[in-house]
Write an enzyme that holds these catalytic residues in place. Structure first.
Site, PDB file in Angstrom:
ATOM      1  N   LYS A 260     -36.114   2.702  29.685  1.00 32.75           N
ATOM      2  CA  LYS A 260     -36.598   3.175  28.545  1.00 32.75           C
ATOM      3  C   LYS A 260     -35.983   2.816  27.335  1.00 32.75           C
ATOM      4  O   LYS A 260     -34.595   2.688  27.353  1.00 32.75           O
ATOM      5  CB  LYS A 260     -36.604   4.558  28.505  1.00 32.75           C
ATOM      6  CG  LYS A 260     -37.449   5.489  29.533  1.00 32.75           C
ATOM      7  CD  LYS A 260     -37.176   6.956  29.380  1.00 32.75           C
ATOM      8  CE  LYS A 260     -37.854   7.430  30.914  1.00 32.75           C
ATOM      9  NZ  LYS A 260     -37.353   9.028  30.973  1.00 32.75           N
ATOM     10  N   ARG A 261     -36.705   2.268  26.317  1.00 30.39           N
ATOM     11  CA  ARG A 261     -36.355   1.815  24.956  1.00 30.39           C
ATOM     12  C   ARG A 261     -35.349   0.580  24.805  1.00 30.39           C
ATOM     13  O   ARG A 261     -34.484   0.292  24.178  1.00 30.39           O
ATOM     14  CB  ARG A 261     -35.354   3.178  24.437  1.00 30.39           C
ATOM     15  CG  ARG A 261     -36.100   4.210  23.917  1.00 30.39           C
ATOM     16  CD  ARG A 261     -35.076   5.118  23.178  1.00 30.39           C
ATOM     17  NE  ARG A 261     -34.179   5.817  24.034  1.00 30.39           N
ATOM     18  CZ  ARG A 261     -34.613   6.845  24.849  1.00 30.39           C
ATOM     19  NH1 ARG A 261     -35.573   7.410  24.900  1.00 30.39           N
ATOM     20  NH2 ARG A 261     -33.724   7.251  25.727  1.00 30.39           N
TER      21      ARG A 261
END
Ligand code: GLU
Length: 292
Positions: A260-261
């Site tokens: 994520k991210r």
């Protein structure tokens, strides 16, 4: 065909889902579907500092868009904190928990002073500072309002489990054997309730898999070592032991795992760019027709 197979996917709403989540959920879904069993969706949202309602909403939206069907009701862990507290109280009444007042900084300083830093599966092993406090000192610091986490006294916990080794089975790696040495050296006194959250991933995941009758835990390879600890919790509480299938993690073109991210486009961004559920399943290496 109906069977007693129960699988689940248990994302944490700390960001938007990416291809790795679709893959993980897809595998668990297909296992239940192939066996005529049940597939559960559980929202692991106990960490109030990182979880956000819009990410929970997005999980429902993304999975529905992909064509996954899950059994209702969906369990939201944040709504069950009293149940986790009961489990913790049980361990506490058996003398297996102690309050830990250490900050991360203090732990680092302690380790630096000791001159050696034994590493476990999850980083450095807690040096046990607060395990050695007297009851009077504990009571005094709690009365003073000092925040504390609850740690499992892992050696004491191992002593309470009568029979060794414990075992569990992974579909690709086979039978696994868990010994006190592996737990003490691999985990040390793990945190079972955090200062800011009265529970922890390890406790809640085992509690809920047992409560929900999950028979096959299908999840990423990164959680393989954690299963040794989960097996100890199952033994302490007398919970059933599910079968495990730890799947490989999807990686990007350079071989780095999707995160994520970081390097993983969110499913919703793929969708906005014109991806279809079929193209997403294909990209994840699963057969789109299995989801229709
Ligand atoms: N909530 C965990 C995660 O998002 C998954 C837990 C599990 O599958 O056991 O990484």
């Amino acid at each position: 065909m109906h069977s007693d197979i129960v699988t689940r996917t248990a994302p944490s709403p700390t960001g938007y889902l990416h291809l790795g989540h679709a893959y993980s959920a897809g595998l668990a879904y297909l296992r239940a579907k192939a066996a005529g069993g049940r597939f559960l969706l559980r929202i692991e949202d106990i960490d109030g500092t990182r979880c956000r309602p819009e990410f929970t909403e997005a999980i429902f939206e993304d999975f529905a868009w992909l064509g996954l069907h899950w059994d209702e009701p969906v369990r939201h862990q944040s709504q069950h904190l009293a149940e986790y507290k009961r489990a913790l109280d049980d361990l506490a009444s058996r003398g297996l928990l102690y309050p830990c007042f250490c900050s991360r900084k203090q732990i680092q300083a302690e380790i630096a002073a000791a001159g050696h830093a034994p590493h476990g599966f999850d980083g450095v092993i807690y040096p046990g500072t607060c395990r050695r406090l007297s009851n009077a000192e504990r009571a005094e610091r709690i009365a003073r309002g000092e925040p504390y986490a609850l740690r499992l006294n892992i050696a004491a916990a191992c002593r309470q489990v009568g029979r060794w080794p414990l075992s569990w089975h992974d579909e690709s790696e086979g039978q696994q054997s868990v010994t006190p040495d592996l737990l003490i050296q691999g985990f040390g006194d793990v945190v079972l309730a955090r200062k800011e959250t009265p529970a922890s991933y390890h406790l809640c995941v085992c509690h809920d898999d047992a409560l929900q009758g999950v028979t096959l835990v299908s999840r990423g390879r990164d959680l393989f070592p954690a299963t040794h600890l989960h097996r100890l919790l199952q033994a302490l509480f007398g919970w059933p032991v599910p079968a495990y299938a730890h799947h490989p993690l999807l990686t990007d073109a350079s071989g780095e795992r999707l995160a994520k991210r970081k390097n993983a486009p969110a499913l919703r961004d793929l969708r906005a760019e014109g991806a279809t559920p079929a193209s997403v399943w294909q990209q994840a290496g699963l057969e789109p027709a299995d989801f229709t």
